[in-house]
Design a protein around this motif. Structure first.
Motif, mmCIF file in Angstrom:
data_model
loop_
_atom_site.group_PDB
_atom_site.id
_atom_site.type_symbol
_atom_site.label_atom_id
_atom_site.label_comp_id
_atom_site.label_asym_id
_atom_site.label_seq_id
_atom_site.Cartn_x
_atom_site.Cartn_y
_atom_site.Cartn_z
ATOM 1 N N LYS A 270 0.809 -1.216 0.000
ATOM 2 C CA LYS A 270 0.000 0.000 0.000
ATOM 3 C C LYS A 270 0.851 1.280 0.000
ATOM 4 C CE LYS A 270 -3.761 2.216 2.442
ATOM 5 N NZ LYS A 270 -4.533 2.321 3.675
ATOM 6 N N GLU A 271 1.967 1.232 0.728
ATOM 7 C CA GLU A 271 2.796 2.443 0.820
ATOM 8 C C GLU A 271 3.344 2.841 -0.557
ATOM 9 O OE1 GLU A 271 3.563 3.955 4.025
ATOM 10 O OE2 GLU A 271 2.109 2.582 4.886
ATOM 11 N N ILE B 93 0.538 4.342 -2.548
ATOM 12 C CA ILE B 93 0.293 5.728 -2.147
ATOM 13 C C ILE B 93 1.313 6.646 -2.819
ATOM 14 C CG2 ILE B 93 0.426 7.331 -0.187
ATOM 15 C CD1 ILE B 93 -0.751 5.130 1.556
ATOM 16 N N ASP C 251 -9.114 4.544 1.048
ATOM 17 C CA ASP C 251 -9.155 3.104 0.790
ATOM 18 C C ASP C 251 -10.289 2.777 -0.171
ATOM 19 O OD1 ASP C 251 -7.088 2.680 2.467
ATOM 20 O OD2 ASP C 251 -8.215 1.553 3.989
ATOM 21 N N THR D 170 -6.787 14.909 8.309
ATOM 22 C CA THR D 170 -6.626 13.461 8.407
ATOM 23 C C THR D 170 -7.769 12.863 9.214
ATOM 24 O OG1 THR D 170 -4.263 13.881 8.575
ATOM 25 C CG2 THR D 170 -4.985 11.655 9.046
ATOM 26 N N THR E 80 -5.757 7.218 10.460
ATOM 27 C CA THR E 80 -5.850 6.428 9.234
ATOM 28 C C THR E 80 -5.044 7.092 8.115
ATOM 29 O OG1 THR E 80 -7.721 7.651 8.382
ATOM 30 C CG2 THR E 80 -8.213 5.797 9.825
ATOM 31 N N ASP E 81 -5.033 6.425 6.981
ATOM 32 C CA ASP E 81 -4.360 7.006 5.815
ATOM 33 C C ASP E 81 -5.306 7.904 5.031
ATOM 34 O OD1 ASP E 81 -2.004 5.736 6.318
ATOM 35 O OD2 ASP E 81 -2.473 3.995 5.091
ATOM 36 N N ARG F 9 -6.889 10.985 3.967
ATOM 37 C CA ARG F 9 -6.409 12.361 4.073
ATOM 38 C C ARG F 9 -6.817 13.201 2.890
ATOM 39 N NH1 ARG F 9 -0.862 14.608 5.816
ATOM 40 N NH2 ARG F 9 -1.276 14.229 8.005
ATOM 41 N N ILE G 79 4.221 5.727 5.936
ATOM 42 C CA ILE G 79 3.568 6.983 5.562
ATOM 43 C C ILE G 79 3.105 7.799 6.769
ATOM 44 C CG2 ILE G 79 1.253 6.021 5.203
ATOM 45 C CD1 ILE G 79 2.832 8.487 2.817
ATOM 46 N N LYS G 80 2.678 7.124 7.828
ATOM 47 C CA LYS G 80 2.221 7.900 8.992
ATOM 48 C C LYS G 80 3.371 8.685 9.610
ATOM 49 C CE LYS G 80 -1.669 4.986 9.810
ATOM 50 N NZ LYS G 80 -2.195 3.808 10.442
ATOM 51 N N TYR H 78 4.104 11.665 7.271
ATOM 52 C CA TYR H 78 3.179 12.786 7.520
ATOM 53 C C TYR H 78 3.686 13.640 8.674
ATOM 54 C CZ TYR H 78 -0.580 10.333 5.010
ATOM 55 O OH TYR H 78 -1.343 9.707 4.085
#
Ligand code: UDP
Ligand code: MG
Length: 312
Positions: free
Chosen positions: A76-77, A80, A96, A122, A159-160, A162, A182-183, A186
């Protein structure tokens, strides 16, 4: 007219591809009709017919659907990253595919950016009743540990999902590291972000792609990618072990001098060997973790490989 690009990573999301598209369409024809929008699907090497369904959407007349399809599952990263790299709207949203990120939150997110002066917004999940207790426990433990170890301020339930200004997306893309968390990214890039809370929603179709092993690896990546604390902490641990060894030696020596207990070499040696052996293996393990990541990082491989794409 401001344009919003919605990046959606998809891994075996066959049914969800259309569900999320129609949910977004409904939103943008009613509440958000003042905005231009487009969807950028990232097919993360799905094995089912996810890509076919995406292609079908993108072939509709006047379609606002674009996509990138990976040569295999890169995670997933990476998806993204590909999405943010290729998004060109004034705002970029990350969501998602399984509708667990309610599209209508975009309204609040846009409000936060346009009216309240935030750079991004977010979503934060507030209740996870339906999820197992054990998972909840590990999730909380993870956030406590990572905040403690790295000095970052990650919130539990973060969560992702955003919405961000283009500038924020560019900042994220400028971080080209391969070990992507990713978190943490951010938090590292700064900018002011508004938390928007929402109740947990069950996924619309299919199964979660996470298992405990995946979550454990994710947690490890997060801590190791953003902190050298474990490397430093073991040094103190080493000192502590040496100190304990000294105290124990002095005690044994005193006992044998006073005749309280004859010096028994074998037990002492076996205990010390076992203990120090354990410590050394632990240290090697920690160093190995970093080394492995440095190794992967210096290879400087691309973050993803696209097999197929449609971006105009
Ligand atoms: N996903 C992805 N690549 C992966 C795993 C997941 O692109 O290797 C996508 C997936 O299609 C979904 C999102 O990431 O859109 C979140 O995945 P999932 O719903 O399985 O995670 P959960 O909601 O359980 O945390
Ligand atoms: Mg999900």
């Amino acid at each position: 007219m401001k344009k919003i690009d919605i990046v959606i990573p998809c891994y075996n999301e066959s049914k969800c591809v259309e569900l999320i598209y129609s949910a977004l369409k409904a939103l943008f024809t009613k509440e958000l009709s003042a905005y231009d929008w487009s969807v950028l699907y990232i097919d993360d090497g799905s094995q089912d017919d996810t890509l076919e369904r995406i292609v079908k959407l993108s072939n509709m007349e006047n379609s606002n659907v674009r996509y990138i399809s990976f040569a295999r599952n890169f995670g997933k990263e990476s998806a993204i990253y590909a999405g943010l790299e290729n998004a060109d709207g004034d705002y970029v949203a990350l969501m998602d595919a399984d509708l667990q990120h309610p599209p209508h939150l975009l309204i609040d997110m846009i409000h936060a950016i346009e009216e309240e002066g935030y750079d991004c917004a977010t979503a934060r999940r507030v209740k996870r009743e339906k999820e197992s207790r054990i998972r909840n426990f590990f999730s909380n433990a993870f956030y406590h540990t990572i905040n403690w170890a790295t000095g970052m301020k990650l919130a539990s339930g973060m969560t992702d999902y955003r919405l961000m200004k283009k500038q924020v997306a560019e900042a994220i893309v400028s971080m080209r590291e391969h070990e992507r968390f990713i978190k943490g990214i951010y938090s590292w890039i700064g900018f002011n972000s508004k938390w928007i809370e929402y109740e947990n929603v069950e996924r619309a179709e299919g199964d979660s792609k996470w298992n405990y092993r995946g979550l454990w690896n994710y947690a490890k990546t997060g801590i190791i990618a953003f902190a050298t604390t474990p490397l430093k902490a073991v040094i103190y641990f080493g000192f502590l072990v040496i100190l304990v060894a000294f105290i124990y030696a002095i005690k044994l020596f005193a006992m044998s001098v006073s005749g309280a207990r004859p010096w028994q070499d074998t037990t002492t040696i076996i205990l010390l060997l076992l203990f120090l052996g354990g410590v050394i293996i632990l240290l090697l393990g920690v160093i190995g973790e970093y080394l492995a990541r440095i190794y992967m990082e210096v290879k400087n491989r691309p973050i993803y490989i696209a097999k197929d794409k449609k971006l105009d």
